[in-house]
Design a protein around this motif. Structure first.
Motif, PDB file in Angstrom:
ATOM      1  N   LEU A 136       0.056   1.156   1.199  1.00 51.34           N
ATOM      2  CA  LEU A 136       0.572   1.233  -0.073  1.00 51.34           C
ATOM      3  C   LEU A 136       0.170   0.017  -1.098  1.00 51.34           C
ATOM      4  O   LEU A 136       0.086  -0.942  -0.768  1.00 51.34           O
ATOM      5  CB  LEU A 136       2.481   1.617  -0.650  1.00 51.34           C
ATOM      6  CG  LEU A 136       3.193   2.896   0.186  1.00 51.34           C
ATOM      7  CD1 LEU A 136       3.918   3.212  -0.156  1.00 51.34           C
ATOM      8  CD2 LEU A 136       1.889   3.955  -0.590  1.00 51.34           C
ATOM      9  N   ARG A 137      -0.561   0.225  -2.393  1.00 48.45           N
ATOM     10  CA  ARG A 137      -1.056  -0.460  -2.546  1.00 48.45           C
ATOM     11  C   ARG A 137       0.071  -1.680  -3.629  1.00 48.45           C
ATOM     12  O   ARG A 137       0.938  -1.703  -3.999  1.00 48.45           O
ATOM     13  CB  ARG A 137      -1.420   0.255  -4.006  1.00 48.45           C
ATOM     14  CG  ARG A 137      -2.942   0.962  -3.967  1.00 48.45           C
ATOM     15  CD  ARG A 137      -2.959   1.550  -5.197  1.00 48.45           C
ATOM     16  NE  ARG A 137      -2.937   0.655  -6.021  1.00 48.45           N
ATOM     17  CZ  ARG A 137      -3.774   0.918  -7.191  1.00 48.45           C
ATOM     18  NH1 ARG A 137      -4.817   0.324  -7.531  1.00 48.45           N
ATOM     19  NH2 ARG A 137      -3.308   0.587  -8.647  1.00 48.45           N
ATOM     20  N   SER A 138      -0.252  -2.726  -3.100  1.00 47.61           N
ATOM     21  CA  SER A 138       0.398  -4.028  -3.189  1.00 47.61           C
ATOM     22  C   SER A 138       0.454  -4.531  -5.214  1.00 47.61           C
ATOM     23  O   SER A 138       0.746  -4.959  -5.581  1.00 47.61           O
ATOM     24  CB  SER A 138      -0.401  -5.594  -2.689  1.00 47.61           C
ATOM     25  OG  SER A 138      -1.703  -5.311  -3.031  1.00 47.61           O
ATOM     26  N   HIS A 191      -0.112   7.435  -4.556  1.00 48.93           N
ATOM     27  CA  HIS A 191      -1.005   6.667  -6.048  1.00 48.93           C
ATOM     28  C   HIS A 191      -1.547   7.121  -6.940  1.00 48.93           C
ATOM     29  O   HIS A 191      -2.356   8.039  -6.746  1.00 48.93           O
ATOM     30  CB  HIS A 191      -2.368   7.236  -4.531  1.00 48.93           C
ATOM     31  CG  HIS A 191      -3.456   6.234  -4.827  1.00 48.93           C
ATOM     32  ND1 HIS A 191      -3.799   5.341  -6.081  1.00 48.93           N
ATOM     33  CD2 HIS A 191      -5.139   6.548  -4.902  1.00 48.93           C
ATOM     34  CE1 HIS A 191      -4.759   4.293  -5.497  1.00 48.93           C
ATOM     35  NE2 HIS A 191      -5.803   5.181  -5.222  1.00 48.93           N
ATOM     36  N   GLN A 195      -4.161   4.026 -10.469  1.00 44.29           N
ATOM     37  CA  GLN A 195      -5.069   2.738 -10.246  1.00 44.29           C
ATOM     38  C   GLN A 195      -5.602   1.567 -11.242  1.00 44.29           C
ATOM     39  O   GLN A 195      -4.552   0.818 -10.479  1.00 44.29           O
ATOM     40  CB  GLN A 195      -6.235   3.610 -10.119  1.00 44.29           C
ATOM     41  CG  GLN A 195      -6.841   4.944  -9.208  1.00 44.29           C
ATOM     42  CD  GLN A 195      -7.997   6.062  -8.489  1.00 44.29           C
ATOM     43  OE1 GLN A 195      -8.888   4.970  -9.271  1.00 44.29           O
ATOM     44  NE2 GLN A 195      -8.176   6.685  -8.042  1.00 44.29           N
ATOM     45  N   CYS A 250      -9.393   7.053 -14.344  1.00 43.20           N
ATOM     46  CA  CYS A 250      -9.364   7.107 -12.992  1.00 43.20           C
ATOM     47  C   CYS A 250      -8.648   7.846 -11.572  1.00 43.20           C
ATOM     48  O   CYS A 250      -9.603   8.084 -10.919  1.00 43.20           O
ATOM     49  CB  CYS A 250      -8.344   6.012 -12.749  1.00 43.20           C
ATOM     50  SG  CYS A 250      -8.712   4.135 -13.665  1.00 43.20           S
ATOM     51  N   THR A 251      -7.878   8.776 -11.756  1.00 45.92           N
ATOM     52  CA  THR A 251      -7.108   9.168 -11.084  1.00 45.92           C
ATOM     53  C   THR A 251      -7.569  10.736 -10.204  1.00 45.92           C
ATOM     54  O   THR A 251      -7.187  11.117  -9.622  1.00 45.92           O
ATOM     55  CB  THR A 251      -5.700   9.159 -11.073  1.00 45.92           C
ATOM     56  OG1 THR A 251      -4.659  10.580 -12.071  1.00 45.92           O
ATOM     57  CG2 THR A 251      -4.448   7.637 -10.672  1.00 45.92           C
ATOM     58  N   GLY A 252      -7.738  11.259 -11.811  1.00 50.06           N
ATOM     59  CA  GLY A 252      -8.230  13.336 -11.886  1.00 50.06           C
ATOM     60  C   GLY A 252      -6.625  13.722 -11.543  1.00 50.06           C
ATOM     61  O   GLY A 252      -6.540  14.725 -11.784  1.00 50.06           O
ATOM     62  N   ASN A 312      -5.749   6.437   1.244  1.00 52.59           N
ATOM     63  CA  ASN A 312      -5.224   6.954   0.086  1.00 52.59           C
ATOM     64  C   ASN A 312      -6.563   6.609  -0.883  1.00 52.59           C
ATOM     65  O   ASN A 312      -6.511   7.005  -2.033  1.00 52.59           O
ATOM     66  CB  ASN A 312      -3.981   5.975  -0.357  1.00 52.59           C
ATOM     67  CG  ASN A 312      -2.682   7.086   0.240  1.00 52.59           C
ATOM     68  OD1 ASN A 312      -3.251   7.994   0.474  1.00 52.59           O
ATOM     69  ND2 ASN A 312      -1.665   5.840  -0.187  1.00 52.59           N
ATOM     70  N   ILE A 313      -6.702   5.507  -0.969  1.00 48.20           N
ATOM     71  CA  ILE A 313      -7.525   4.438  -2.046  1.00 48.20           C
ATOM     72  C   ILE A 313      -9.308   5.111  -1.717  1.00 48.20           C
ATOM     73  O   ILE A 313      -9.389   5.804  -3.219  1.00 48.20           O
ATOM     74  CB  ILE A 313      -8.206   3.036  -1.796  1.00 48.20           C
ATOM     75  CG1 ILE A 313      -6.231   2.271  -2.109  1.00 48.20           C
ATOM     76  CG2 ILE A 313      -9.186   2.887  -2.509  1.00 48.20           C
ATOM     77  CD1 ILE A 313      -6.588   0.647  -1.787  1.00 48.20           C
ATOM     78  N   ARG A 368     -11.429  11.884  -6.318  1.00 44.77           N
ATOM     79  CA  ARG A 368     -10.831  12.302  -7.484  1.00 44.77           C
ATOM     80  C   ARG A 368     -11.169  12.215  -8.333  1.00 44.77           C
ATOM     81  O   ARG A 368     -11.281  13.347  -9.055  1.00 44.77           O
ATOM     82  CB  ARG A 368      -9.258  12.873  -7.451  1.00 44.77           C
ATOM     83  CG  ARG A 368      -8.098  13.557  -5.817  1.00 44.77           C
ATOM     84  CD  ARG A 368      -7.244  13.367  -5.882  1.00 44.77           C
ATOM     85  NE  ARG A 368      -6.628  13.731  -4.932  1.00 44.77           N
ATOM     86  CZ  ARG A 368      -5.804  12.886  -3.892  1.00 44.77           C
ATOM     87  NH1 ARG A 368      -5.935  11.791  -4.210  1.00 44.77           N
ATOM     88  NH2 ARG A 368      -5.779  12.969  -2.704  1.00 44.77           N
ATOM     89  N   GLY A 369     -11.424  10.709  -9.156  1.00 45.23           N
ATOM     90  CA  GLY A 369     -11.505  10.286  -9.962  1.00 45.23           C
ATOM     91  C   GLY A 369     -13.027  10.477 -10.565  1.00 45.23           C
ATOM     92  O   GLY A 369     -13.285  10.456 -11.875  1.00 45.23           O
ATOM     93  N   ASP A 428       0.839  -1.678  -6.785  1.00 51.52           N
ATOM     94  CA  ASP A 428       0.893  -1.474  -8.000  1.00 51.52           C
ATOM     95  C   ASP A 428       3.084  -1.517  -8.915  1.00 51.52           C
ATOM     96  O   ASP A 428       2.931  -0.858  -9.843  1.00 51.52           O
ATOM     97  CB  ASP A 428       1.479   0.063  -7.281  1.00 51.52           C
ATOM     98  CG  ASP A 428       0.758   1.066  -6.080  1.00 51.52           C
ATOM     99  OD1 ASP A 428      -0.665   0.594  -7.204  1.00 51.52           O
ATOM    100  OD2 ASP A 428       0.620   1.740  -6.479  1.00 51.52           O
ATOM    101  N   GLY A 467      -8.755   7.803  -3.427  1.00 52.46           N
ATOM    102  CA  GLY A 467      -8.190   8.368  -5.237  1.00 52.46           C
ATOM    103  C   GLY A 467     -10.158   7.927  -6.708  1.00 52.46           C
ATOM    104  O   GLY A 467      -9.972   8.581  -6.976  1.00 52.46           O
ATOM    105  N   GLN A 468     -10.636   7.155  -5.430  1.00 51.51           N
ATOM    106  CA  GLN A 468     -12.695   7.134  -6.053  1.00 51.51           C
ATOM    107  C   GLN A 468     -12.749   8.574  -5.739  1.00 51.51           C
ATOM    108  O   GLN A 468     -13.261   9.021  -6.285  1.00 51.51           O
ATOM    109  CB  GLN A 468     -12.361   6.424  -4.769  1.00 51.51           C
ATOM    110  CG  GLN A 468     -12.272   4.928  -4.853  1.00 51.51           C
ATOM    111  CD  GLN A 468     -12.566   4.578  -6.558  1.00 51.51           C
ATOM    112  OE1 GLN A 468     -13.705   4.408  -6.824  1.00 51.51           O
ATOM    113  NE2 GLN A 468     -11.146   3.338  -6.831  1.00 51.51           N
ATOM    114  N   ARG A 496       4.052   5.133  -7.085  1.00 50.98           N
ATOM    115  CA  ARG A 496       3.608   5.043  -5.991  1.00 50.98           C
ATOM    116  C   ARG A 496       3.089   5.259  -4.435  1.00 50.98           C
ATOM    117  O   ARG A 496       1.832   5.283  -3.999  1.00 50.98           O
ATOM    118  CB  ARG A 496       4.083   2.907  -5.184  1.00 50.98           C
ATOM    119  CG  ARG A 496       3.820   2.134  -4.261  1.00 50.98           C
ATOM    120  CD  ARG A 496       4.303   0.862  -4.713  1.00 50.98           C
ATOM    121  NE  ARG A 496       3.903  -0.156  -3.728  1.00 50.98           N
ATOM    122  CZ  ARG A 496       3.794  -1.367  -2.603  1.00 50.98           C
ATOM    123  NH1 ARG A 496       5.781  -1.029  -2.744  1.00 50.98           N
ATOM    124  NH2 ARG A 496       2.760  -1.952  -2.370  1.00 50.98           N
TER     125      ARG A 496
END
Lengths: 170, 809
Positions: free
Chosen positions: B25-27, A102, A105, A143-145, B679-680, B686-687, B29, B683-684, A99
């Motif tokens: 932090l993501r709710s 990250h 995803q 998603c994450t790489g 973070n988000i 990298r992915g 998760d 993440g976008q 968490r």
């Protein structure tokens, strides 16, 4: 057709410490048994070809592709799934690290990666980055790489080192 | 260019950023990490039956015989349908794009008469279990007469054979435009650089495949459809338009979704068949796509050829750009985006990029082939267009003897707003800065020195640059800017409870992006409360807020805009009551950190929670004529198109023994305006970049000459794995939009849009000692090894057979 005796068998296995017994078709996969008979849907099916790793569970403490394992092969065995990782109140340190870093995803591949990582950390509490990559490269994530997954497992390992060393200090 | 009036729903309140900008932090998760997510395969309805499809094993054939009696007699089977059985309910889904030169197709729910690609559904079986349904599928009795398969876009263009009888000349789409004196620019050019680029056929491959569950209730006439779609409201509308279900009785439910990336932003035959089957068998029915089906029958992506040319003056400035795109669209237009999704988007949206080219000309052509229809995948058309533009920029830099950074700096737009030759207006951006920053990040002089030293030891390093601009926050204005007339808007509902906590509903379904977290941040700051005190429902049901779909990098912009507007209505209510309680003017009340306080007088405050309690329970606190509803629904759309920008630089090393590309590092600069949650956003990036690395080096949906798909498992279709992906260095620049809530811009697609150009440029940089430039993706080891031996393996040059010339005897 499907109820001729040789096509069905009684199975019994422990999943997350609870015993499940059923009379099932011998062709039923362990993944389908876990999801449909034990009603534990945290284990995901991403490819059913044994490639993506999403369905990875621990079979007698070793990672196994539950989509390529027949349920009858696990007769009498101990199975652990993602549902076993937390205590029912809080995330485990490994989950919390995912968490914070990250490391997920959509979360669809996550159960398999957590189980592979759990097996790694149980066997080798101080893995190198290379050990982590070798172990988890068998799981696909779209998603994450991946980098944040590596970081999460490194964090969990470092915290367990910290925990054990602080215990020694006490 | 047509513009839109500014409507009320296009302005958002000004907010004080507290949680916006922080790494909340993501709710989502805890549920997802503990196996408590609920994805479509995890949903089981009492009494449900299971669905399996029979799919065409051949690319092109006429069905001469079809008998499902063996299937129907099979134990456990409740129903089996062929194309004839489903026809009375629906003729098929029309794919048509609202531009000049589009020839529509109708995709049947189940093929009748003719099958046109491997994987096309030809029959459907409903049975007690998925095992039983798949057993029964084996018992289909059908015969077919094979027809010639068209598997090459150039052969299709030459109309040697017809791929789909609905398109007798194989043309799905053809058109073009010219802006300014392009011919003159090329006539007067000091130098012309040009090239043909090819983007391979790939699959978005979300880790979760598609799935549909339908439950029809004959007594209530209600239809519930569970689908992991990116467009639940559009699907609901299609269920009424194509199947005649009464709108008020149709609900579409979207559970947790395991990635979409555009592949789930279509309307598929399976989504329309399942409700019909449920009505017919009077039971809930469930279909979960398997991976083989996903690789065969869910939308494919990308495959196109782009011919691009720059006219350059004697200073090296681009004076004109010509772009001609030829897309291999597959057998049908994939509804609703159609074959336009690649060639049209590529030429209309990308040719000028960040460069101040004064003239432009383009053509777009999409042809039918006997392959799976091509649809949306993260950055439609942008990837191919950016590949062609950015790789040609490197060709131009080499031809001029400039560094890739200097060529781009020479041509970059420096003044905003900038209007490109087509009339697309770019309000703001950090286009020059992104080049400078990424050059510093890679330490270019040090890289050149290392590259040169390693070459002497037989090691081949390359650095590739790709600078991009992408439209974001897909909106009515964006559509108009690109010459279309699509209307977009979304709503959000915000409710403040008596304890001062908020529930938010948005109209967008989420596929893992963390939308519930980012819109909670926006709601919290608008209401002045803690982000932990906000809960968010993304579009789990069409019964709640409305949404135009999670696509076009619109989630963060549009959903957060609607949430800010709805929360803004509540905020004014809270301010009014707080003012009454503090005996001040509402205009002087600010909501921040859980307090309603008189501006500049922190001692004079009341908590937002106490104000909310008073609104529910204490009428004496209310001002005169107060209306106490603390629930608001508001719409949002952007008033102007908005564009994010950035740059990626990727360092690779080629293995001269194996031809394998080792990815050493990625350096990314992203400017998506105000960052809601770093973070988000990271993440976008990298992915998306890793998907771009996949499309550049690892992934290819391969067909043989008969139209047989050869890559139907993840063993054959190679996604990037952990051991091949590089670490990232990410830098944020923030150039806020003036037209969105808090200045946010969308960025979900930029990684895939821009990374392949960086990869190809890096490989070509590494190959420079060999005098070879590659222009086709994917960069397989065979192509790299051939290049290191001085040769080029290309997809681009049509074979003699393909264009209908006689083969040399």
């Amino acid at each position: 057709m499907s109820d001729t005796p040789e096509e069905r068998m009684d199975v019994s296995m422990s999943i997350n410490g609870r015993t499940y017994r059923a009379n099932i078709e011998v062709r039923k996969t362990l993944a389908d048994f876990i999801r449909d008979d034990a009603h534990l849907s945290g284990t995901k099916l991403g490819c059913e070809h044994g490639v993506c790793g999403a369905c990875t569970v621990l079979l007698n403490d070793s990672p196994a592709r539950s989509c390529l394992t027949l349920a009858v092969q696990a007769n009498g065995d101990q199975v652990r799934t993602v549902e076993s990782l937390s205590d029912g109140h809080d995330l485990s340190p490994l989950q919390q690290a995912f968490r914070e870093q990250h490391g997920l995803q959509c979360g669809f591949c996550t159960a398999g990666i957590l189980m592979s990582a759990s097996a790694l950390l149980e066997e080798n509490p101080h893995p190198t980055r290379g050990d982590i990559v070798d172990t988890v490269s068998g799981s696909l994530c779209r998603c994450t790489g991946y980098q944040t997954i590596i970081a999460a497992i490194e964090q969990a390992a470092a915290e367990s080192v910290h925990d054990s060393s602080s215990t020694e200090d006490d | 260019m047509q513009t839109i009036k500014t409507h009320q729903h296009m302005t958002t309140p000004v907010i004080a950023a507290r949680s916006v900008g922080s790494r909340v932090l993501r709710s989502e998760d805890p549920r997802l990490l503990s196996g408590r997510g609920e994805f479509i395969a995890d949903i089981d309805l009492p009494g449900q039956l299971h669905v399996a499809f029979v799919r065409s094993p051949v690319a092109h054939a006429r069905i001469t015989h079809m008998d499902l009696s063996g299937v129907r007699d099979c134990e456990g089977v409740h129903l089996a349908w062929s194309g004839d059985d489903v026809l009375p309910f629906c003729e098929g889904i029309v794919g048509e794009f609202a531009v000049e030169g589009c020839n529509p197709t109708t995709m049947p729910l189940l093929a009748r008469g003719e099958v046109v690609y491997v994987g096309e559904p030809i029959a459907v079986v409903v049975a007690e279990s998925r095992y039983a349904a798949e057993d029964a599928c084996e018992l289909i009795d059908w015969e077919f007469e094979e027809l010639p398969a068209v598997t090459d876009a150039h052969a299709s263009l030459a109309v040697l054979n017809v791929a789909n009888s609905q398109l007798p000349n194989n043309l799905g789409l053809k058109g073009g435009g010219s802006f300014g004196d392009v011919a003159g620019a090329f006539e007067r050019a000091d130098k012309v650089v040009e090239g043909r680029y090819y983007t391979g056929r790939v699959s978005a491959s979300p880790m979760e495949t598609r799935g549909v569950i339908a439950k029809y209730g004959w007594a209530s006439k209600s239809v519930q459809v569970w689908s992991n779609t990116q467009m639940p409201h559009f699907l609901r509308y299609m269920l009424t338009a194509y199947l005649g279900f009464a709108e008020q009785d149709v609900e579409v439910i979207t559970p947790d979704t395991g990635g979409g990336f555009g592949q789930k932003a279509h309307v598929y035959p399976e989504e329309l068949i399942l409700p019909l089957l449920s009505r017919e068998v009077d039971c809930p029915v469930k279909w979960i796509e398997d991976r083989r089906e996903n690789l065969m029958a869910a939308a494919h992506a990308h495959e196109q050829f782009i011919d691009i040319a720059y006219a350059l003056d004697n200073d090296g400035r681009i004076t004109g750009v010509r772009t001609h795109a030829l897309g291999d669209g597959g057998a049908y237009h994939a509804p609703p985006w159609t074959m336009a999704v690649e060639p049209w988007c590529a030429v209309v949206m990308t040719p000028t990029g960040i460069y101040a080219a004064p003239t432009a000309e383009y053509t777009y052509t999409a042809v039918a082939t006997n392959k799976t229809p091509v649809g949306a995948y993260r950055g439609v058309g942008y990837m191919a267009g950016t590949l062609a533009r950015e790789c040609l920029a490197d060709d131009a830099a080499r031809a001029l003897g400039l560094s890739p950074f200097d060529f781009r700096r020479l041509n970059v737009v420096r003044e905003f707003p900038w209007t490109n030759p087509q009339g697309i207006v770019y309000d703001e951006g950090s286009w020059l800065e992104s080049i400078d920053v990424v050059e510093q990040m890679v330490d270019y002089p040090a890289f050149l020195q290392r590259q040169s030293e390693l070459r002497k030891k037989g090691r081949y390093l390359g650095l590739g640059l790709s600078v991009f601009v992408e439209s974001s926050g897909e909106s009515t204005a964006t559509s108009l800017e690109h010459g279309l007339g699509d209307v977009y808007h979304d709503t959000a509902t915000v409710r403040l409870g008596p304890n001062g906590t908020a529930n938010v509903a948005i109209g967008l379904s989420a596929q893992g992006q963390g939308l519930a977290t980012t819109v909670a941040q926006m709601a919290a700051d608008t209401l002045g409360i803690n982000v932990e005190d906000v809960s968010v429902d993304t579009a789990r049901s069409t019964a709640h807020a409305y949404g135009s779909g999670t696509l076009g990098s619109r989630g963060a912009v549009i959903a957060s805009g609607a949430v800010a507007r709805a929360a803004g209505v509540i905020r004014e209510k809270v301010r009014a009551v707080a003012a009454s309680m503090l005996e001040a003017s509402p205009d002087d009340i600010e909501l921040v950190d859980g307090q309603a306080m008189i501006k500049g007088v922190s001692s004079s405050s009341v908590s937002v929670a106490d104000v909310a309690t008073a609104i529910y329970f204490d009428i004496d606190s209310w001002p005169d004529d107060f209306e106490p509803s603390l629930e608001a629904t508001q719409a949002y759309d952007t008033s102007r198109a908005m564009f994010s920008n950035g740059a990626h630089a990727i360092v690779v090393e080629l293995d001269p023994e194996t031809g394998f590309i080792r990815f050493e590092n990625v350096y990314s600069v992203e400017d998506c305006g105000t960052v809601i949650n770093p973070n988000i956003v990271e993440g976008q990036i990298r992915g998306g970049v890793v998907q771009g690395i996949g499309a550049s080096a690892f992934e290819e949906l391969a067909y043989d000459e008969s139209g047989q798909l050869l890559t139907t498992t993840f063993l054959d279709y190679g996604l990037p794995t952990m051991d091949v992906v590089p670490p990232f260095v990410i830098h944020h620049i923030e150039t806020p939009s003036k037209h969105s809530a808090a200045g946010v811009k969308g960025m979900g697609e930029s990684g895939l849009i821009a990374a392949p150009a960086a990869v190809l440029n890096a490989v070509n940089d590494a190959l420079s000692p060999f005098g070879v430039v590659l222009r086709d993706l994917p960069l397989t080891p065979e192509k790299v090894l051939a290049a290191m031996a001085g040769g080029v393996i290309t997809t681009s040059a049509p074979t003699a057979e393909a264009v209908g010339e006689d083969r040399p005897k």
